[in-house]
Design a protein around this motif. Structure first.
Motif, PDB file in Angstrom:
ATOM      1  N   TYR A  81      -7.545 -12.144   6.578  1.00 50.20           N
ATOM      2  CA  TYR A  81      -6.920 -12.981   5.547  1.00 50.20           C
ATOM      3  C   TYR A  81      -5.745 -12.282   4.856  1.00 50.20           C
ATOM      4  N   ASN A  82      -4.798 -11.808   5.656  1.00 47.92           N
ATOM      5  CA  ASN A  82      -3.547 -11.273   5.143  1.00 47.92           C
ATOM      6  C   ASN A  82      -2.402 -11.974   5.860  1.00 47.92           C
ATOM      7  N   ASN A  83      -1.236 -11.383   5.868  1.00 47.85           N
ATOM      8  CA  ASN A  83      -0.063 -11.990   6.509  1.00 47.85           C
ATOM      9  C   ASN A  83       0.515 -11.059   7.572  1.00 47.85           C
ATOM     10  N   LEU A  84      -0.354 -10.369   8.274  1.00 49.51           N
ATOM     11  CA  LEU A  84       0.062  -9.352   9.228  1.00 49.51           C
ATOM     12  C   LEU A  84       0.380  -9.939  10.603  1.00 49.51           C
ATOM     13  N   LEU A  87       1.739  -2.598   6.884  1.00 43.37           N
ATOM     14  CA  LEU A  87       0.952  -1.419   6.564  1.00 43.37           C
ATOM     15  C   LEU A  87       1.912  -0.249   6.433  1.00 43.37           C
ATOM     16  N   PRO A  88       1.635   0.692   5.537  1.00 45.71           N
ATOM     17  CA  PRO A  88       2.594   1.765   5.265  1.00 45.71           C
ATOM     18  C   PRO A  88       2.721   2.761   6.412  1.00 45.71           C
ATOM     19  N   ARG A  89       3.831   3.434   6.446  1.00 40.80           N
ATOM     20  CA  ARG A  89       4.076   4.501   7.423  1.00 40.80           C
ATOM     21  C   ARG A  89       2.980   5.557   7.277  1.00 40.80           C
ATOM     22  N   GLY A  90       2.476   6.024   8.384  1.00 43.45           N
ATOM     23  CA  GLY A  90       1.439   7.047   8.355  1.00 43.45           C
ATOM     24  C   GLY A  90       0.034   6.515   8.189  1.00 43.45           C
ATOM     25  N   PHE A  91      -0.138   5.198   8.194  1.00 45.02           N
ATOM     26  CA  PHE A  91      -1.457   4.603   7.972  1.00 45.02           C
ATOM     27  C   PHE A  91      -2.467   5.069   9.019  1.00 45.02           C
ATOM     28  N   GLY A  92      -1.989   5.406  10.200  1.00 47.27           N
ATOM     29  CA  GLY A  92      -2.881   5.839  11.274  1.00 47.27           C
ATOM     30  C   GLY A  92      -3.399   7.253  11.115  1.00 47.27           C
ATOM     31  N   LEU A 148       0.847  -1.186   0.000  1.00 53.35           N
ATOM     32  CA  LEU A 148       0.000   0.000   0.000  1.00 53.35           C
ATOM     33  C   LEU A 148       0.884   1.238   0.000  1.00 53.35           C
ATOM     34  N   PRO A 149       0.464   2.306  -0.670  1.00 47.89           N
ATOM     35  CA  PRO A 149       1.273   3.529  -0.694  1.00 47.89           C
ATOM     36  C   PRO A 149       1.061   4.363   0.569  1.00 47.89           C
ATOM     37  N   THR A 150       2.046   5.163   0.930  1.00 44.24           N
ATOM     38  CA  THR A 150       1.894   6.064   2.073  1.00 44.24           C
ATOM     39  C   THR A 150       0.805   7.101   1.797  1.00 44.24           C
TER      40      THR A 150
END
Length: 267
Positions: free
Chosen positions: A159-162, A142-147, A119-121
């Motif tokens: 259903y991801n690999n987190l 998850l990208p930096r700044g996602f919050g 995912l892009p920032t």
């Protein structure tokens, strides 16, 4: 005579192999030609959807299950700055381009069941986004700044690999979040900072309690208040001040529920 036989056999074999190879190449060429024919048709149908949305000022764009592998292949998509809902579920996307930030009025973004690995920032530029569905993809981080999504209320990352290490530092700044779906990932614990999500009402992680049971120390599990609903092993239940959960007790202390492991008699 025998020598003639031995010399003719490889030639015969070579001719047969050549015929087989030509047939294979012909089949591949035919298949590729069909795919190339389909590509313009798909592009034309997607362009029609985009044009109709622009001309009629339609807020919802639905492109579900159309074999899309790149959002940049959708003619004019990122010019639709007026749309509030975009559905791209059940496609073949592997990345989300930075151009997503141009859809500045998006409130609902559904990319369930793709092959997204990154995912892009620029996702954090979607300041009006309320519902984000990234379930059933291939995300490891998850990208930096996602919050920095100030309006986000529902987030589906199932259903991801987190893991707990996949979350950026400001993830728990999503203080508007009401529902968080994390099942079928690789979480062992939830960081205690989840208690900062004071509006969180639903957390869906069916296996997390089983994993926490193996840890002797107190672990913060979720943030919610008694009387609200919790998805517990796939079932909605009302959250009392405390309740038995297998080998332990889930108790409410203030706004945060914590899991206490029940010691066995042999310990």
């Amino acid at each position: 005579m025998r020598g003639g036989d031995s010399s003719s056999t490889p030639n015969s074999c070579s001719r047969d192999c050549l015929k087989t190879e030509l047939k294979r190449k012909s089949a591949v060429s035919s298949c590729c030609g069909s795919a190339l024919k389909d590509a313009p048709e798909m592009s034309k149908s997607l362009k029609k959807i985009v044009d109709e949305s622009r001309e009629k000022n339609l807020p919802d764009v639905e492109m579900c299950d159309r074999g899309i592998s790149n959002m940049l292949d959708i003619p004019g998509l990122f010019t639709l700055s007026h749309i509030t809902q975009l559905v791209l579920s059940h496609n073949k996307l592997t990345v989300v381009p930075a151009n997503i930030s141009e859809l500045k009025n998006l409130e609902v973004l559904n990319m369930f069941n793709n092959q997204i690995e990154e995912l892009p920032t620029q996702m954090s530029s979607l300041q009006k986004l309320k519902h984000l569905n990234l379930g059933m993809n291939r995300l490891y981080n998850l990208p930096r700044g996602f919050g920095s999504l100030p309006a986000l209320e529902v987030l589906d990352l199932t259903y991801n690999n987190l893991t707990q290490n996949s979350l950026p530092g400001n993830f728990f700044y999503l203080t508007t979040l009401r529902a968080l779906y994390l099942s079928d990932n690789d979480f062992e614990i939830l960081p205690s900072d989840i208690g900062k999500m004071t509006k969180l009402q639903i957390v869906y992680i069916p296996r997390i309690l089983l994993l926490i049971k193996r840890r002797p120390r107190l672990q913060t599990l979720i943030s919610c208040r008694p009387g609200e609903q919790l998805h517990y092993f796939g079932k909605k239940v009302d959250v009392p001040p405390s309740m038995d959960v297998g080998n332990g007790i889930l108790c409410c202390t203030g706004k945060t529920h914590v899991y206490y492991e029940r010691k066995s008699s042999g310990i």
